[in-house]
Design a protein around this motif. Structure first.
Motif, short mmCIF file in Angstrom:
data_model
loop_
_atom_site.label_atom_id
_atom_site.label_comp_id
_atom_site.label_asym_id
_atom_site.label_seq_id
_atom_site.Cartn_x
_atom_site.Cartn_y
_atom_site.Cartn_z
N SER A 179 20.26 -17.72 15.01
CA SER A 179 20.72 -18.42 13.81
C SER A 179 20.92 -19.91 14.03
O SER A 179 20.59 -20.73 13.19
N TYR A 180 21.50 -20.29 15.18
CA TYR A 180 21.86 -21.69 15.41
C TYR A 180 20.95 -22.36 16.44
O TYR A 180 21.35 -23.28 17.14
N HIS A 181 19.71 -21.89 16.49
CA HIS A 181 18.73 -22.48 17.42
C HIS A 181 18.60 -23.99 17.22
O HIS A 181 18.58 -24.76 18.19
N ALA A 182 18.54 -24.43 15.98
CA ALA A 182 18.34 -25.85 15.69
C ALA A 182 19.51 -26.70 16.13
O ALA A 182 19.39 -27.92 16.26
N MET A 183 20.66 -26.10 16.37
CA MET A 183 21.86 -26.84 16.74
C MET A 183 22.09 -26.83 18.25
O MET A 183 23.09 -27.37 18.72
N MET A 184 21.17 -26.24 18.99
CA MET A 184 21.37 -26.05 20.43
C MET A 184 20.84 -27.27 21.18
O MET A 184 19.81 -27.22 21.85
N ASN A 185 21.57 -28.36 21.10
CA ASN A 185 21.15 -29.62 21.70
C ASN A 185 21.99 -29.95 22.94
O ASN A 185 23.08 -29.41 23.13
N PHE A 186 21.50 -30.85 23.74
CA PHE A 186 22.25 -31.41 24.85
C PHE A 186 21.75 -32.83 25.07
O PHE A 186 20.88 -33.31 24.32
N GLU A 187 22.31 -33.52 26.06
CA GLU A 187 21.88 -34.89 26.33
C GLU A 187 21.74 -35.09 27.83
O GLU A 187 22.62 -34.70 28.61
N VAL A 188 20.63 -35.69 28.23
CA VAL A 188 20.45 -36.13 29.61
C VAL A 188 20.96 -37.56 29.72
O VAL A 188 20.52 -38.43 28.97
N ARG A 189 21.90 -37.78 30.60
CA ARG A 189 22.42 -39.13 30.85
C ARG A 189 21.96 -39.53 32.26
O ARG A 189 22.48 -39.03 33.26
N ALA A 190 20.97 -40.40 32.33
CA ALA A 190 20.42 -40.84 33.62
C ALA A 190 21.15 -42.09 34.08
O ALA A 190 21.15 -43.12 33.39
N LEU A 191 21.77 -42.01 35.26
CA LEU A 191 22.54 -43.11 35.82
C LEU A 191 21.88 -43.62 37.11
O LEU A 191 21.27 -42.84 37.84
N PRO A 192 22.01 -44.91 37.40
CA PRO A 192 21.60 -45.39 38.72
C PRO A 192 22.31 -44.61 39.81
O PRO A 192 23.41 -44.07 39.61
N THR A 193 21.70 -44.54 40.98
CA THR A 193 22.20 -43.67 42.05
C THR A 193 23.65 -43.95 42.40
O THR A 193 24.45 -43.02 42.60
N ASP A 194 24.04 -45.24 42.46
CA ASP A 194 25.41 -45.55 42.84
C ASP A 194 26.40 -45.05 41.78
O ASP A 194 27.49 -44.54 42.12
N LEU A 195 26.05 -45.16 40.50
CA LEU A 195 26.93 -44.67 39.45
C LEU A 195 26.97 -43.13 39.45
O LEU A 195 28.02 -42.54 39.20
N PHE A 196 25.84 -42.51 39.74
CA PHE A 196 25.84 -41.05 39.80
C PHE A 196 26.74 -40.56 40.94
O PHE A 196 27.50 -39.59 40.77
N ASP A 197 26.66 -41.23 42.09
CA ASP A 197 27.53 -40.84 43.21
C ASP A 197 29.00 -41.01 42.83
O ASP A 197 29.85 -40.18 43.19
#
Length: 305
Positions: free
Chosen positions: A230-248
């Motif tokens: 029923s809610y397939h269209a609402m099944m979203n997410f987000e990729v947040r790509a950070l520089p390596t130092d910020l990811f660490d």
């Protein structure tokens, strides 16, 4: 060049310019022949395969059009006399057979090379993430990262909050896909790649692992690409790509307790603590939650109000 040929050339050039202008495409879009712009090396290889395939197809098309128009123009009927008939031209038939075989073989070779590169996996990726799909949201678990409680660092979405899959740039990332119920599909349009989340993939003999490297930082919407309920269209997410130092820095916070709450940092709390501008916005910026409570909707009346 005669007057007619010069006029035909000008008309062809004008037609080409009008065709490009009316499409509303930028120069980059035209050179990519409509292929979307990706953010991974794998996406770049697929774009190059597409571009050169289209160029080859156009070249073949021009040659075929020329071969069709040549007899139409220069060998059209000029009287009642039957033209000389030619049959069983073996050398010509061999040429017409060999050339398509060579073309298909070359296209198959470059397609296989690109596909092998896109699906190739390294033995020791920099980051490994379990991508767990369920009706109708996502959970992302980071292998090798644990909270002070000993649990694996994870981010899970709710009806009120879009889950953020925070990843580093310029590192090899491995995605291991699972489903808790029905078949879903992990799709980030800028990856130009998607793969299904299958329940119990090992027992179903399904390859649920792929890798890539993200070229640039930013926020990129992700979706489920398999009709899952029923809610397939609402099944979203987000990729947040950070520089390596910020990811660490981000993962360092995720493996600690928040002194304010006494519990491990959530994704939103860690990004807020980092305070690195829009790149560290604690909420998704490419997609938004939907109301999933059907009882919250009012039925329309007969007049449409």
């Amino acid at each position: 060049m005669g007057p007619k040929a010069a006029r035909l050339t000008k008309l062809s050039g004008l037609f080409g310019l009008v065709a490009i202008a009316t499409t509303g495409c930028s120069a980059g879009d035209v050179l990519r022949f409509g292929w979307p712009e990706g953010i991974t090396p794998q996406a770049t290889d697929m774009r190059q395969l597409w571009t050169w395939s289209v160029i080859a197809a156009l070249v073949v098309g021009v040659i075929v059009w020329a071969l069709i128009l040549w007899p139409v123009i220069f060998h059209r009927k000029r009287g009642d006399e039957m033209p000389r008939q030619t049959q069983y031209n073996v050398p010509l038939e061999i040429v017409y057979t060999v050339i398509p075989v060579v073309m298909i073989s070359v296209l198959f070779y470059f397609t296989a090379v690109t596909q092998n590169y896109v699906t190739n996996t390294e033995d020791d990726p920099d980051v490994t993430v379990d991508v767990v799909a369920f009706q109708w949201n996502w959970e992302f678990r980071y292998q090798g990262y644990t909270t002070p409680d000993g649990d694996e660092v994870s981010t899970i979405g709710t009806s009120d909050e879009i889950p953020l899959l925070v990843l580093p740039t310029d590192q090899v990332i491995q995605y291991e896909l699972y489903s808790n119920d029905v078949i879903h599909s992990f799709w980030v349009p800028e990856f130009l790649f998607k793969r299904d989340n299958i329940p119990n993939p090992e027992a179903n003999n399904q390859d649920n692992v792929f890798q890539n490297t993200i070229d640039r930082s930013g926020s990129f919407v992700g979706r489920c690409a398999e009709l899952c309920g029923s809610y397939h269209a609402m099944m979203n997410f987000e990729v947040r790509a950070l520089p390596t130092d910020l990811f660490d820095q981000y993962m360092g916070l995720r493996t600690q307790d928040n002194p304010t709450t006494g519990a491990p940092y959530t994704a939103a709390e860690a990004l807020t603590e980092m305070d690195c501008g829009e790149l560290c916005a604690p909420q998704a910026v490419t997609t938004y939650p939907f109301e999933t409570d059907r009882t919250a909707r009012e039925a329309s009346t007969r007049d449409g109000n």
